[in-house]
Design an enzyme around this catalytic site. Structure first.
Site, PDB file in Angstrom:
ATOM      1  N   LYS A 178       0.847  -1.195   0.000  1.00  0.00           N
ATOM      2  CA  LYS A 178       0.000   0.000   0.000  1.00  0.00           C
ATOM      3  C   LYS A 178       0.883   1.246   0.000  1.00  0.00           C
ATOM      4  CE  LYS A 178      -2.028  -1.393   3.729  1.00  0.00           C
ATOM      5  NZ  LYS A 178      -2.919  -1.675   4.873  1.00  0.00           N
ATOM      6  N   THR A 209      -8.818   9.707   7.902  1.00  0.00           N
ATOM      7  CA  THR A 209      -8.528   8.433   7.231  1.00  0.00           C
ATOM      8  C   THR A 209      -8.325   7.283   8.226  1.00  0.00           C
ATOM      9  OG1 THR A 209      -6.176   9.023   7.203  1.00  0.00           O
ATOM     10  CG2 THR A 209      -7.464   9.556   5.237  1.00  0.00           C
ATOM     11  N   GLY A 211      -8.686   4.000  10.051  1.00  0.00           N
ATOM     12  CA  GLY A 211      -9.306   2.731   9.702  1.00  0.00           C
ATOM     13  C   GLY A 211      -9.119   2.302   8.262  1.00  0.00           C
ATOM     14  N   THR A 212      -8.323   3.050   7.508  1.00  0.00           N
ATOM     15  CA  THR A 212      -8.164   2.746   6.079  1.00  0.00           C
ATOM     16  C   THR A 212      -7.650   1.327   5.842  1.00  0.00           C
ATOM     17  OG1 THR A 212      -7.582   5.067   5.762  1.00  0.00           O
ATOM     18  CG2 THR A 212      -7.137   3.592   3.940  1.00  0.00           C
ATOM     19  N   GLY A 213      -6.595   0.935   6.547  1.00  0.00           N
ATOM     20  CA  GLY A 213      -5.992  -0.375   6.318  1.00  0.00           C
ATOM     21  C   GLY A 213      -6.918  -1.520   6.680  1.00  0.00           C
ATOM     22  N   CYS A 214      -7.605  -1.402   7.824  1.00  0.00           N
ATOM     23  CA  CYS A 214      -8.560  -2.433   8.237  1.00  0.00           C
ATOM     24  C   CYS A 214      -9.672  -2.565   7.200  1.00  0.00           C
ATOM     25  CB  CYS A 214      -9.185  -2.065   9.579  1.00  0.00           C
ATOM     26  SG  CYS A 214      -8.026  -1.713  10.898  1.00  0.00           S
TER      27      CYS A 214
END
Length: 269
Positions: A178, A209, A211-214
């Protein structure tokens, strides 16, 4: 009286975010938004808000294992997603569980929170490398996690391929590097070492932003549960999370969450 067929089932194995923006809460919201039945195995409880993580308490390994077996042995799963695992003991237990489950696994090797708070013990890194990543259908590290796991520091888009090769050495079938922390467009690289997909999205001027990865990892798991290929699932997940970032909203005094329900509308009676 007829009953509806159950939707695809996705299990998240992750920590709780009391502020509702990341962790199990983000995973379940994503799953609902994308039309699958979300289930959860809680690995840790955090005291967390828009300003950061004020405390974290991991659950005993036996509690994590019992939750997992309870769900998988009765209800079954079409995909599993892992997030915060905190310790080497939890990493190794979860790796063993997902290795023994006949379903694709999306591994988000969570190392630090959006605010820079550590969510994985340094002593657990080797377990992530040697136990968890080999069990992954798709691993989704961000650039900080790539550096933690491999020592490769990505400074530009040209470095993404080198980072991907370093992560693939640990054994996941696919890796999604990412590149959201790079300048310019949000560029991600998906590869299995042979096939390669470069995913671009415009960078939205929105600081909210959390919580983007989860959210991205959960959205990928939803696609896999629906029978999509890894590239198809990742492309659809990227589109979903890009919309969620664009709609992210202020909450509290710090960094607000992405909007998991952005595509559902807000005209609720």
């Amino acid at each position: 009286m007829s009953t509806s067929a159950a939707p695809p089932r996705v299990l998240t194995v992750a920590g709780s975010d009391s502020g509702g923006g990341a962790g199990v809460q983000a995973d379940l919201k994503t799953m609902l938004a994308l039309g699958v039945h979300g289930m959860s195995v809680l690995t840790a409880v955090t005291a967390q808000n828009s300003l950061g993580v004020q405390g974290a308490w991991e659950l005993p390994v036996e509690a994590v294992r019992a939750q997992y077996r309870s769900v998988v042995d009765d209800i079954g799963v079409q995909a599993v997603k892992t997030g915060m695992l905190a310790s080497a003991e939890l990493v190794e237990a979860v790796a063993e569980l997902i290795s023994g489950t006949d379903a694709p696994a999306v591994v988000d090797p969570v190392g630090v929170s959006k605010h820079g708070d550590p969510l994985l013990a340094a002593s657990a890194l080797d377990s992530v490398r040697t136990k968890l990543l080999p069990a992954a259908t798709v691993a989704t590290p961000n650039l900080d996690e790539v550096a933690q796991l491999t020592g490769v520091r990505v400074q530009s888009e040209d470095d993404l391929r080198r980072a991907a090769a370093a992560v693939l050495e640990f054994g996941p079938r696919w890796v999604l590097i990412k590149g959201g922390h790079l300048a310019d467009d949000a560029v991600d690289l998906l590869t299995d070492g042979t096939e390669e997909h470069v995913l671009r999205a415009p960078r939205h001027d929105n600081r909210h932003t959390h919580g983007t990865g989860c959210t991205l990892a959960s959205a990928i798991a939803c696609g896999l549960a629906r029978g999509r290929s890894v590239p198809e699932a990742v492309v659809a997940a990227k589109q979903y999370v890009t919309g969620a970032i664009a709609a992210g909203f202020a909450l509290g005094a710090g960094i607000g969450p992405v909007d998991h329900g952005w595509a559902l509308g807000r005209d609720v009676p």
